[in-house]
Design a protein around this motif. Structure first.
Motif: not given
Length: 194
Positions: A54, A105, A77, A57, A82-87
């Motif tokens: 990946d 967020n 973003v 990552y 997709v759902e916010f990736p940095y929750k």
């Protein structure tokens, strides 16, 4: 191919060093663009992802608990399906717009950027990811607050687009820590300030 164990999150040296690092981890085209002319990054989906990798990552994201990005990047973003990736991270959006209000967020920061970053670096925790875009990259770079540059050069020339650094980045000498090339043609360059 990826060197096994290279992307290992917190290293013993990092644990000894109490000050957190600001790391720019970003993909660019061969001509130095981070997004197309419309601000899109869909062109990255056209780059093959070698089986079993990946591009580091997964391990990288484990090594950070805070992100910094510009408002255009944040809006990009949010546009992803997709759902916010940095929750799981604490997220800050740097902007000149003082009328924006914090949401679920992110926290918006509209002044004293240098002091904010210096304060973050003094806090305990994992490292800080400078996500971008070009204006924020230049801002943090010119403040001499980027500790490491993790650059993935994609085998594509975009032509028109948003550059890695907007405006006028300050000339800075860097030290190459590591480099590798993937079967997809992607080249990873890991630099620190010399």
């Amino acid at each position: 191919m990826k060197t096994k164990g290279y992307f290992s999150g917190m290293t013993p040296d990092m644990k000894k060093n109490k000050m957190r690092k600001v790391k720019m981890y970003i993909a660019i085209s061969l001509d130095g663009k981070i997004a197309d002319e419309a601000g899109g990054v869909g062109w990255l989906d056209e780059i093959p992802l070698p089986e079993g990798t990946d591009y580091g990552y997964g391990d990288f994201i484990k090594s950070i608990d805070t992100t910094i990005m510009g408002n255009s990047t944040y809006q990009q973003v949010l546009s992803f399906p997709v759902e916010f990736p940095y929750k799981e991270q604490e997220n800050f959006v740097y902007t000149k717009n003082q009328e924006l209000t914090n949401d679920e967020n992110v926290t918006f920061v509209s002044s004293d950027f240098a002091q904010h970053i210096k304060s973050l670096k003094q806090q305990s925790g994992k490292d800080i990811w400078l996500i971008g875009g070009g204006q924020v990259n230049t801002l943090v770079h010119n403040l001499d607050l980027v500790d490491e540059y993790w650059i993935f050069v994609m085998p594509v020339i975009l032509g028109a687009g948003i550059p890695l650094f907007a405006d006028h980045p300050i000339k800075t000498s860097l030290q190459l820590i590591h480099s590798e090339t993937y079967d997809s043609g992607v080249t990873f360059l890991h630099y620190s300030k010399s």
